[in-house]
Design a protein around this motif. Structure first.
Motif, mmCIF file in Angstrom:
data_model
loop_
_atom_site.group_PDB
_atom_site.id
_atom_site.type_symbol
_atom_site.label_atom_id
_atom_site.label_comp_id
_atom_site.label_asym_id
_atom_site.label_seq_id
_atom_site.Cartn_x
_atom_site.Cartn_y
_atom_site.Cartn_z
ATOM 1 N N THR A 171 6.486 4.114 0.631
ATOM 2 C CA THR A 171 5.181 3.535 0.951
ATOM 3 C C THR A 171 4.965 3.649 2.454
ATOM 4 O O THR A 171 5.776 3.168 3.238
ATOM 5 C CB THR A 171 5.103 2.072 0.499
ATOM 6 N N SER A 228 2.212 7.532 -0.712
ATOM 7 C CA SER A 228 3.046 6.761 -1.635
ATOM 8 C C SER A 228 3.961 7.659 -2.456
ATOM 9 O O SER A 228 4.403 7.277 -3.531
ATOM 10 C CB SER A 228 2.162 5.918 -2.564
ATOM 11 N N THR A 229 4.258 8.854 -1.964
ATOM 12 C CA THR A 229 5.201 9.738 -2.640
ATOM 13 C C THR A 229 6.613 9.417 -2.189
ATOM 14 O O THR A 229 6.980 9.655 -1.030
ATOM 15 C CB THR A 229 4.890 11.214 -2.330
ATOM 16 N N SER A 271 3.121 4.779 -6.299
ATOM 17 C CA SER A 271 1.706 5.090 -6.502
ATOM 18 C C SER A 271 1.069 4.157 -7.522
ATOM 19 O O SER A 271 -0.038 3.641 -7.298
ATOM 20 C CB SER A 271 1.542 6.546 -6.944
#
Length: 278
Positions: A43, A39-40, A242
């Motif tokens: 997604t 989730s950096t 996140s």
């Protein structure tokens, strides 16, 4: 956007209660928060033998236009970047049209508050009488600064206020992201890029507050991984993928979300609450 490779996507019909399923390299991956493995800045969902990245924009378009069932067929392992927004996905769905299916439409109602935090950032869900209310606030260095937007999500508000808002970033971060294997396909055609003073794209910003609008678009896409439309009020400050996904998991595990049949009329869905499929 991130892999820098060519990709091709087809949205295909699906039957009642199938949900949204990504088909990648012969593997089917359910669009659900339990499938998230990264989730950096995007997604990413993973199945047993394949993964699919950057699903948030097409998920936002499907959710906002109230498409409950669809197969997303991919050649490649990442959803195409297009122009960095959800506008082209909305146009494709509108052109194809949707049909009602003879099955009840299920929703997830927020019955108790849920909240998660990460340093100064936080996100929460609270009960609401109907629909999904969104309130998103961001705080970045200048020239983006602090922006806040609140609206009730409908197909019309999504088309008008959110769909065209593009991914954004800062020129000073580009080399670091490339070293980390991210934003390898980002360019001025699919990303709103800021230097120390302003956006450097030739046509500038589409909205004076395009950045918070894109963050809200991402929220819509991430919340679409709940497994059914959410009835409630979402609020976040300095959030991101996140926190959005952590909130979904916390709400699901705490019992804050209750599954029920949608017995009321929602615009774009028949009064009997039937599902839609493209």
């Amino acid at each position: 956007m991130h892999g820098g490779r060519r990709a091709r996507m087809t949205l295909a019909p699906a039957g009642a209660d199938v949900g949204i399923v990504f088909s990648v390299a012969g593997a089917d991956i359910e669009a659900h928060w339990s499938r998230v493995d990264a989730s950096t800045l995007r997604t990413q969902l993973a199945g047993d033998s394949a993964s699919v990245s950057t699903v948030e924009h097409v998920m936002a378009a499907l959710a906002a236009l109230r498409v409950d069932n669809a197969l997303v067929l991919l050649e490649g392992d990442e959803v195409p970047a297009m122009d960095g927004s959800a506008r082209d996905f909305v146009s494709a769905i509108d052109e194809a049209g949707v049909v009602a299916l003879p099955a009840p439409r299920r929703v997830l109602r927020v019955v108790t508050p849920a909240r998660v935090s990460d340093g100064a950032g936080w996100a929460e869900l609270r009960p609401a009488e109907s629909g999904l209310h969104l309130d998103v606030e961001i705080a970045f260095p200048r020239p983006v600064g602090r922006q806040r937007l609140a609206l009730d999500l409908t197909p019309e508000t999504f088309r008008r206020e959110l769909a065209g808002a593009r991914s954004f970033g800062f020129l000073r971060d580009a080399e670091r992201l490339w070293r980390e294997g991210l934003a390898l396909g980002a360019n001025l055609d699919n990303t709103l890029v800021f230097d120390a003073r302003a956006a450097i794209n030739s046509q500038g910003e589409r909205f004076a507050d395009e950045c918070v609008r894109h963050k809200m678009l991402d929220v819509v896409g991430d919340l679409a991984l709940a497994g059914a439309p959410i009835i409630g009020a979402f609020r976040s400050y300095r959030g991101g993928h996140s926190l959005n996904l952590a909130l979904l998991e916390a709400a699901a595990r705490s019992g804050a979300l209750a599954l029920e049949l949608d017995s009321g009329h929602i615009e774009g869905v028949s009064a009997t609450g039937r599902s839609l499929s493209p």
